[in-house]
Design an enzyme around this catalytic site. Structure first.
Site, PDB file in Angstrom:
ATOM      1  N   PHE A 190      13.221   4.757  11.101  1.00 46.83           N
ATOM      2  CA  PHE A 190      11.904   4.314  10.664  1.00 46.83           C
ATOM      3  C   PHE A 190      11.040   5.537  10.400  1.00 46.83           C
ATOM      4  CE2 PHE A 190       7.678   2.473  10.819  1.00 46.83           C
ATOM      5  CZ  PHE A 190       7.884   1.380  10.004  1.00 46.83           C
ATOM      6  N   VAL A 191      10.542   5.669   9.186  1.00 39.24           N
ATOM      7  CA  VAL A 191       9.782   6.859   8.804  1.00 39.24           C
ATOM      8  C   VAL A 191       8.331   6.508   8.499  1.00 39.24           C
ATOM      9  CG1 VAL A 191      11.763   8.174   7.949  1.00 39.24           C
ATOM     10  CG2 VAL A 191      10.555   6.651   6.387  1.00 39.24           C
ATOM     11  N   GLU A 198       7.832   2.305  -5.801  1.00 35.35           N
ATOM     12  CA  GLU A 198       7.845   1.880  -4.396  1.00 35.35           C
ATOM     13  C   GLU A 198       7.920   3.096  -3.485  1.00 35.35           C
ATOM     14  OE1 GLU A 198       7.403  -0.044  -2.061  1.00 35.35           O
ATOM     15  OE2 GLU A 198       8.425  -1.954  -2.181  1.00 35.35           O
ATOM     16  N   ASP A 199       7.460   2.920  -2.262  1.00 37.95           N
ATOM     17  CA  ASP A 199       7.605   3.987  -1.278  1.00 37.95           C
ATOM     18  C   ASP A 199       9.046   4.092  -0.793  1.00 37.95           C
ATOM     19  OD1 ASP A 199       7.465   1.529   0.044  1.00 37.95           O
ATOM     20  OD2 ASP A 199       5.995   2.166   1.531  1.00 37.95           O
ATOM     21  N   ARG A 229      -0.397   6.686   7.581  1.00 35.93           N
ATOM     22  CA  ARG A 229      -0.179   6.850   6.135  1.00 35.93           C
ATOM     23  C   ARG A 229      -0.636   8.225   5.662  1.00 35.93           C
ATOM     24  NH1 ARG A 229       1.131   1.789   3.986  1.00 35.93           N
ATOM     25  NH2 ARG A 229       0.126   0.001   4.944  1.00 35.93           N
ATOM     26  N   LYS A 252       0.799  -1.199   0.000  1.00 36.09           N
ATOM     27  CA  LYS A 252       0.000   0.000   0.000  1.00 36.09           C
ATOM     28  C   LYS A 252       0.845   1.267   0.000  1.00 36.09           C
ATOM     29  CE  LYS A 252      -3.474  -2.260   2.923  1.00 36.09           C
ATOM     30  NZ  LYS A 252      -3.915  -2.364   4.328  1.00 36.09           N
ATOM     31  N   ASP A 269      14.655  -0.346   1.610  1.00 43.76           N
ATOM     32  CA  ASP A 269      15.394  -0.405   2.873  1.00 43.76           C
ATOM     33  C   ASP A 269      16.491  -1.475   2.722  1.00 43.76           C
ATOM     34  OD1 ASP A 269      16.155  -0.340   5.525  1.00 43.76           O
ATOM     35  OD2 ASP A 269      14.359  -1.270   6.306  1.00 43.76           O
TER      36      ASP A 269
HETATM   37  P1  IMP Z   1      12.929  -3.812   2.209  1.00 44.20           P
HETATM   38  O1  IMP Z   1      12.456  -5.132   1.657  1.00 44.20           O
HETATM   39  O2  IMP Z   1      13.726  -4.013   3.472  1.00 44.20           O
HETATM   40  O3  IMP Z   1      13.668  -2.961   1.216  1.00 44.20           O
HETATM   41  O4  IMP Z   1      11.675  -3.038   2.720  1.00 44.20           O
HETATM   42  C1  IMP Z   1      10.801  -2.478   1.899  1.00 44.20           C
HETATM   43  C2  IMP Z   1       9.436  -2.353   2.535  1.00 44.20           C
HETATM   44  O5  IMP Z   1       9.486  -2.297   3.969  1.00 44.20           O
HETATM   45  C3  IMP Z   1       8.861  -1.035   2.099  1.00 44.20           C
HETATM   46  O6  IMP Z   1       8.122  -1.196   0.919  1.00 44.20           O
HETATM   47  C4  IMP Z   1       8.002  -0.646   3.275  1.00 44.20           C
HETATM   48  O7  IMP Z   1       6.726  -1.228   3.136  1.00 44.20           O
HETATM   49  C5  IMP Z   1       8.693  -1.248   4.470  1.00 44.20           C
HETATM   50  N1  IMP Z   1       9.563  -0.243   5.128  1.00 44.20           N
HETATM   51  C6  IMP Z   1      10.908  -0.225   5.149  1.00 44.20           C
HETATM   52  N2  IMP Z   1      11.369   0.819   5.853  1.00 44.20           N
HETATM   53  C7  IMP Z   1      10.280   1.487   6.283  1.00 44.20           C
HETATM   54  C8  IMP Z   1      10.090   2.692   7.068  1.00 44.20           C
HETATM   55  O8  IMP Z   1      11.027   3.362   7.510  1.00 44.20           O
HETATM   56  N3  IMP Z   1       8.799   3.056   7.281  1.00 44.20           N
HETATM   57  C9  IMP Z   1       7.730   2.361   6.820  1.00 44.20           C
HETATM   58  N4  IMP Z   1       7.856   1.245   6.080  1.00 44.20           N
HETATM   59  C10 IMP Z   1       9.114   0.808   5.823  1.00 44.20           C
HETATM   60 MG    MG Z   2       6.133  -1.055   0.727  1.00 47.49          MG
END
Ligand code: IMP
Ligand code: MG
Length: 188
Positions: free
Chosen positions: A162-163, A109-110, A175, A53, A113
């Site tokens: 964490f944002v 993507e948002d 959100r 989302k 990480d």
């Molecule tokens: P990744 O697989 O570790 O790159 O994480 C990606 C997903 O984790 C993102 O699409 C977010 O849904 C969630 N995510 C990672 N960091 C944050 C954050 O700081 N705030 C909120 N959601 C996060």
């Molecule tokens: Mg995401």
């Protein structure tokens, strides 16, 4: 680029969040990203795929800043694991409703990480035989990357906090905060 120095806390209905990226800075950067993507895909049609989302708000603003014939699709994913760290095991909760074969595709993507979710999506999409697959993320936390993943268009590189806000959640809420804010550390 935005000023990464946290501003004073903005206490409101959302509680004590520090503003990391304010609304005006977000809006200006999204316009730049739109221009960048418009130039990169000039003369082509583009299939934008929003990752639900978290990307919904960014997606809605970005799509209006792209001046090309676009189609809009969405994929829903959820990652098993705890709330603030990705496990890398991704489950598709809502799949694309049509084929992307032969198309130029851009994943929206948002936040990237660890990179595990984006890596999974890029590998999954490659099997659907698109013409090309690109990646765009509003935010990237470079210090936490665990896998090799090329994000072609990045809005902001941010520190490993964490944002929330502008689509990003904490346990499903926040959100609708209009800026990107930093959660204060949990009380011990
Ligand atoms: P990744 O697989 O570790 O790159 O994480 C990606 C997903 O984790 C993102 O699409 C977010 O849904 C969630 N995510 C990672 N960091 C944050 C954050 O700081 N705030 C909120 N959601 C996060
Ligand atoms: Mg995401």
């Amino acid at each position: 680029m935005h000023d990464p120095t946290p501003r004073p806390q903005r206490g409101g209905w959302h509680g004590p969040l520090e503003v990391l990226i304010d609304e005006a800075t977000l809006a200006a950067r999204v316009q730049q990203l739109g221009a960048e993507i418009t130039a990169a895909y000039a003369g082509r049609d583009l299939c934008l795929i929003g990752v639900l989302k978290g990307s919904f708000m960014f997606f809605a603003d970005l799509v209006r800043a792209i001046h090309l014939p676009v189609t809009c699709e969405f994929i829903g994913i959820s990652s098993y694991g705890n709330d603030t760290r990705s496990s890398g095991i991704v489950r598709i909760t809502h799949d694309l409703q049509r084929s992307i074969e032969g198309q130029d595709v851009l994943l929206v993507e948002d936040i990237v990480d660890s990179g595990l979710s984006m890596r999974y999506l890029l590998d999954n999409f490659a099997t659907r035989r698109p013409r090309s697959v690109g990646a765009c993320a509003l935010l990237k936390k470079p210090s936490n990357m665990q896998v090799e993943v090329k994000v072609d268009h990045v809005g902001f590189s941010i520190p490993d906090h964490f944002v929330v806000g502008y689509g990003l959640d904490s346990r499903g809420i926040l959100r609708n905060v209009p800026f990107v804010g930093v959660m204060p550390p949990a009380a011990p």
